[in-house]
Design a protein around this motif. Structure first.
Motif, PDB file in Angstrom:
ATOM      1  N   ARG A  18       0.846  -1.198   0.000  1.00  0.00           N
ATOM      2  CA  ARG A  18       0.000   0.000   0.000  1.00  0.00           C
ATOM      3  C   ARG A  18       0.881   1.248   0.000  1.00  0.00           C
ATOM      4  O   ARG A  18       1.763   1.404   0.848  1.00  0.00           O
ATOM      5  CB  ARG A  18      -0.887  -0.018   1.247  1.00  0.00           C
ATOM      6  N   LEU A  19       0.640   2.149  -0.945  1.00  0.00           N
ATOM      7  CA  LEU A  19       1.488   3.320  -1.136  1.00  0.00           C
ATOM      8  C   LEU A  19       0.617   4.569  -1.231  1.00  0.00           C
ATOM      9  O   LEU A  19      -0.432   4.555  -1.863  1.00  0.00           O
ATOM     10  CB  LEU A  19       2.291   3.168  -2.435  1.00  0.00           C
ATOM     11  N   ARG A  20       1.060   5.640  -0.560  1.00  0.00           N
ATOM     12  CA  ARG A  20       0.374   6.923  -0.677  1.00  0.00           C
ATOM     13  C   ARG A  20       1.256   7.871  -1.478  1.00  0.00           C
ATOM     14  O   ARG A  20       2.450   8.018  -1.199  1.00  0.00           O
ATOM     15  CB  ARG A  20       0.098   7.521   0.705  1.00  0.00           C
ATOM     16  N   VAL A  21       0.673   8.521  -2.479  1.00  0.00           N
ATOM     17  CA  VAL A  21       1.389   9.474  -3.317  1.00  0.00           C
ATOM     18  C   VAL A  21       0.703  10.830  -3.180  1.00  0.00           C
ATOM     19  O   VAL A  21      -0.500  10.953  -3.428  1.00  0.00           O
ATOM     20  CB  VAL A  21       1.388   9.031  -4.796  1.00  0.00           C
ATOM     21  N   ILE A  22       1.470  11.839  -2.766  1.00  0.00           N
ATOM     22  CA  ILE A  22       0.950  13.196  -2.624  1.00  0.00           C
ATOM     23  C   ILE A  22       1.660  14.090  -3.637  1.00  0.00           C
ATOM     24  O   ILE A  22       2.889  14.177  -3.653  1.00  0.00           O
ATOM     25  CB  ILE A  22       1.171  13.735  -1.195  1.00  0.00           C
ATOM     26  N   SER A  23       0.869  14.715  -4.499  1.00  0.00           N
ATOM     27  CA  SER A  23       1.403  15.570  -5.562  1.00  0.00           C
ATOM     28  C   SER A  23       0.985  17.010  -5.287  1.00  0.00           C
ATOM     29  O   SER A  23      -0.209  17.308  -5.172  1.00  0.00           O
ATOM     30  CB  SER A  23       0.865  15.105  -6.911  1.00  0.00           C
ATOM     31  N   SER A  24       1.974  17.904  -5.177  1.00  0.00           N
ATOM     32  CA  SER A  24       1.709  19.305  -4.841  1.00  0.00           C
ATOM     33  C   SER A  24       2.216  20.220  -5.947  1.00  0.00           C
ATOM     34  O   SER A  24       3.355  20.077  -6.414  1.00  0.00           O
ATOM     35  CB  SER A  24       2.400  19.675  -3.520  1.00  0.00           C
ATOM     36  N   GLY A  25       1.369  21.158  -6.361  1.00  0.00           N
ATOM     37  CA  GLY A  25       1.755  22.141  -7.365  1.00  0.00           C
ATOM     38  C   GLY A  25       1.673  23.548  -6.797  1.00  0.00           C
ATOM     39  O   GLY A  25       0.796  23.851  -5.974  1.00  0.00           O
ATOM     40  N   CYS A  26       2.596  24.407  -7.218  1.00  0.00           N
ATOM     41  CA  CYS A  26       2.624  25.789  -6.723  1.00  0.00           C
ATOM     42  C   CYS A  26       2.942  26.740  -7.875  1.00  0.00           C
ATOM     43  O   CYS A  26       3.815  26.457  -8.709  1.00  0.00           O
ATOM     44  CB  CYS A  26       3.674  25.945  -5.616  1.00  0.00           C
ATOM     45  N   GLN A  27       2.240  27.871  -7.918  1.00  0.00           N
ATOM     46  CA  GLN A  27       2.462  28.885  -8.951  1.00  0.00           C
ATOM     47  C   GLN A  27       2.444  30.274  -8.286  1.00  0.00           C
ATOM     48  O   GLN A  27       1.452  30.630  -7.643  1.00  0.00           O
ATOM     49  CB  GLN A  27       1.360  28.793 -10.011  1.00  0.00           C
ATOM     50  N   PRO A  28       3.533  31.036  -8.355  1.00  0.00           N
ATOM     51  CA  PRO A  28       4.816  30.734  -8.988  1.00  0.00           C
ATOM     52  C   PRO A  28       5.609  29.693  -8.191  1.00  0.00           C
ATOM     53  O   PRO A  28       5.237  29.365  -7.075  1.00  0.00           O
ATOM     54  CB  PRO A  28       5.519  32.096  -8.997  1.00  0.00           C
ATOM     55  N   ALA A  29       6.678  29.195  -8.787  1.00  0.00           N
ATOM     56  CA  ALA A  29       7.430  28.083  -8.224  1.00  0.00           C
ATOM     57  C   ALA A  29       7.961  28.407  -6.839  1.00  0.00           C
ATOM     58  O   ALA A  29       8.596  29.440  -6.623  1.00  0.00           O
ATOM     59  CB  ALA A  29       8.586  27.708  -9.159  1.00  0.00           C
ATOM     60  N   ALA A  30       7.691  27.486  -5.893  1.00  0.00           N
ATOM     61  CA  ALA A  30       8.238  27.589  -4.549  1.00  0.00           C
ATOM     62  C   ALA A  30       7.954  26.287  -3.814  1.00  0.00           C
ATOM     63  O   ALA A  30       6.948  25.630  -4.060  1.00  0.00           O
ATOM     64  CB  ALA A  30       7.631  28.759  -3.790  1.00  0.00           C
ATOM     65  N   ASN A  31       8.850  25.932  -2.923  1.00  0.00           N
ATOM     66  CA  ASN A  31       8.663  24.734  -2.110  1.00  0.00           C
ATOM     67  C   ASN A  31       9.286  24.963  -0.729  1.00  0.00           C
ATOM     68  O   ASN A  31      10.498  25.086  -0.635  1.00  0.00           O
ATOM     69  CB  ASN A  31       9.308  23.524  -2.785  1.00  0.00           C
ATOM     70  N   PRO A  32       8.472  25.117   0.329  1.00  0.00           N
ATOM     71  CA  PRO A  32       7.017  24.967   0.320  1.00  0.00           C
ATOM     72  C   PRO A  32       6.311  26.148  -0.329  1.00  0.00           C
ATOM     73  O   PRO A  32       6.888  27.226  -0.458  1.00  0.00           O
ATOM     74  CB  PRO A  32       6.688  24.877   1.816  1.00  0.00           C
ATOM     75  N   CYS A  33       5.064  25.895  -0.733  1.00  0.00           N
ATOM     76  CA  CYS A  33       4.289  26.917  -1.429  1.00  0.00           C
ATOM     77  C   CYS A  33       3.799  27.963  -0.418  1.00  0.00           C
ATOM     78  O   CYS A  33       3.094  27.629   0.544  1.00  0.00           O
ATOM     79  CB  CYS A  33       3.115  26.268  -2.131  1.00  0.00           C
ATOM     80  N   PRO A  34       4.157  29.235  -0.576  1.00  0.00           N
ATOM     81  CA  PRO A  34       3.806  30.249   0.420  1.00  0.00           C
ATOM     82  C   PRO A  34       2.348  30.690   0.311  1.00  0.00           C
ATOM     83  O   PRO A  34       1.701  30.507  -0.726  1.00  0.00           O
ATOM     84  CB  PRO A  34       4.754  31.398   0.060  1.00  0.00           C
ATOM     85  N   PRO A  35       1.805  31.276   1.385  1.00  0.00           N
ATOM     86  CA  PRO A  35       0.445  31.824   1.332  1.00  0.00           C
ATOM     87  C   PRO A  35       0.334  32.871   0.221  1.00  0.00           C
ATOM     88  O   PRO A  35       1.263  33.620  -0.044  1.00  0.00           O
ATOM     89  CB  PRO A  35       0.275  32.467   2.718  1.00  0.00           C
ATOM     90  N   GLY A  36      -0.810  32.889  -0.435  1.00  0.00           N
ATOM     91  CA  GLY A  36      -1.036  33.844  -1.508  1.00  0.00           C
ATOM     92  C   GLY A  36      -0.721  33.305  -2.878  1.00  0.00           C
ATOM     93  O   GLY A  36      -1.122  33.896  -3.889  1.00  0.00           O
ATOM     94  N   SER A  37       0.035  32.217  -2.966  1.00  0.00           N
ATOM     95  CA  SER A  37       0.338  31.599  -4.258  1.00  0.00           C
ATOM     96  C   SER A  37      -0.766  30.610  -4.633  1.00  0.00           C
ATOM     97  O   SER A  37      -1.528  30.141  -3.783  1.00  0.00           O
ATOM     98  CB  SER A  37       1.683  30.869  -4.201  1.00  0.00           C
ATOM     99  N   SER A  38      -0.870  30.320  -5.899  1.00  0.00           N
ATOM    100  CA  SER A  38      -1.822  29.309  -6.359  1.00  0.00           C
ATOM    101  C   SER A  38      -1.290  27.925  -5.991  1.00  0.00           C
ATOM    102  O   SER A  38      -0.136  27.609  -6.270  1.00  0.00           O
ATOM    103  CB  SER A  38      -2.016  29.406  -7.869  1.00  0.00           C
ATOM    104  N   LYS A  39      -2.138  27.103  -5.379  1.00  0.00           N
ATOM    105  CA  LYS A  39      -1.668  25.816  -4.859  1.00  0.00           C
ATOM    106  C   LYS A  39      -2.701  24.731  -5.132  1.00  0.00           C
ATOM    107  O   LYS A  39      -3.904  24.963  -5.071  1.00  0.00           O
ATOM    108  CB  LYS A  39      -1.424  25.922  -3.350  1.00  0.00           C
ATOM    109  N   SER A  40      -2.204  23.534  -5.448  1.00  0.00           N
ATOM    110  CA  SER A  40      -3.073  22.368  -5.637  1.00  0.00           C
ATOM    111  C   SER A  40      -2.379  21.141  -5.066  1.00  0.00           C
ATOM    112  O   SER A  40      -1.183  20.928  -5.305  1.00  0.00           O
ATOM    113  CB  SER A  40      -3.384  22.146  -7.116  1.00  0.00           C
ATOM    114  N   VAL A  41      -3.103  20.345  -4.281  1.00  0.00           N
ATOM    115  CA  VAL A  41      -2.542  19.131  -3.680  1.00  0.00           C
ATOM    116  C   VAL A  41      -3.484  17.963  -3.966  1.00  0.00           C
ATOM    117  O   VAL A  41      -4.675  18.020  -3.633  1.00  0.00           O
ATOM    118  CB  VAL A  41      -2.355  19.291  -2.161  1.00  0.00           C
TER     119      VAL A  41
END
Length: 304
Positions: A18-41
């Protein structure tokens, strides 16, 4: 201009498949994604299915008669004789399950895509269900020719050009640990085939594993795995029961005939599975952890 991060992790307590995969996107690029940026998880759980989900699995039909029976045990807890048999000897078929005979007992669930027919005193200890989803099985690719070169094969008669391994009379064939590609195996008379460690046998034509039978000294069915690429409703693998017949057979496009009386410890997967004589199937629940099956989604969700 965005960033994409993927983290995969095993889920503790749910087994190694059993495997869990978490995919996170941030616009503009940043990791971790800061408040105010577009984010999808997105989160997905995946599972590696076992090739052997029950005592007998079929892509067409299962027919048990003449006092055949199924139950289950767990080789991780010791040999079958050391524990009370449990009712996990499930039988599943994409098509039909046909049970007959006053002493025929399916010690588990009978799950069929079309129908379950029970007659002449046969019984099922668990759930009887019709209309279940088809089995998701993958065919076996032919391993040869060329076939195995003969190394690790002791006893009997083997032709590396034709891939035929034959035992006759009182031949005692031993296969050393490893993987083997044969066209077929034929055991006649009281000849036997013994393994003492992990062995995988791939077959491309009908094989007769009766004679003196199979001897798995490890008493772990996962150590003797037989795969057949035969595609036939009448040919495939004939296998005899015995006190040391700890084996798994995966032949999803072929016919499997289990020859009794005797015991088979492990699991069978075939297109058509039937028995001859009062064979006792003992499903090893350790096989639920087999990691050779297909990968499937367990769940998918948008977290953020």
């Amino acid at each position: 201009g965005g960033s994409h991060t993927v983290i995969a992790e095993l889920l503790p307590g749910l087994g190694p498949r059993r495997l869990r995969v978490i995919s996170s996107g941030c616009q503009p690029a940043a990791n971790p994604c800061p408040p105010g940026s577009s984010k999808s998880v997105l989160e997905a759980h995946l599972r590696r299915e076992s090739l052997f989900p029950g005592a007998i699995s079929s892509t067409d039909s299962v027919t048990l008669s003449a006092g055949a029976s199924t139950d289950s045990y767990d080789s991780r807890l010791g040999p079958y004789a050391s524990q009370a048999a449990s009712s996990g000897g499930h039988v599943r078929s994409t098509g039909s399950i046909i049970l007959s005979g006053s002493t025929t007992m399916l010690g588990g669930d009978a799950l069929a895509g079309s129908q379950v027919l029970i007659s002449n005193g046969a019984a099922v200890s668990g759930v009887v269900r019709q209309g279940v989803s088809p089995l998701d099985v993958s065919p076996v690719a032919a391993c040869g020719p060329p076939y195995h070169d003969g190394s690790g094969v002791v006893g009997g008669s083997y032709n590396s050009l034709t891939g035929e391994l034959r035992g006759s009379g009182t031949d005692a064939i031993i296969l050393q640990d490893g993987s083997y590609c044969f066209s077929g195996v034929d055991l006649s008379g009281t000849s036997s085939l013994t393994i003492n460690g992990p062995v995988r046998i791939h077959l491309t034509s009908h094989s007769n594993l009766t004679g003196g039978g199979l001897i798995n000294t490890t008493e772990k069915p996962e150590n003797l795995m037989i795969f057949s690429s035969v595609a036939s409703a009448t040919l495939g693998v004939s296998i005899a029961g015995g006190s040391a017949a700890h084996v798994t057979v995966y032949a999803p496009r072929a016919k499997i005939t289990a020859v009794g009386p005797g015991d088979l410890f492990g699991a069978l997967v075939g297109e058509n599975v039937t028995n001859s004589g009062a064979i006792r199937f003992h499903y090893d629940q350790k096989l639920m952890d087999n990691e050779d099956g297909n990968v499937t989604f367990v769940l998918w969700k948008e977290v953020f």
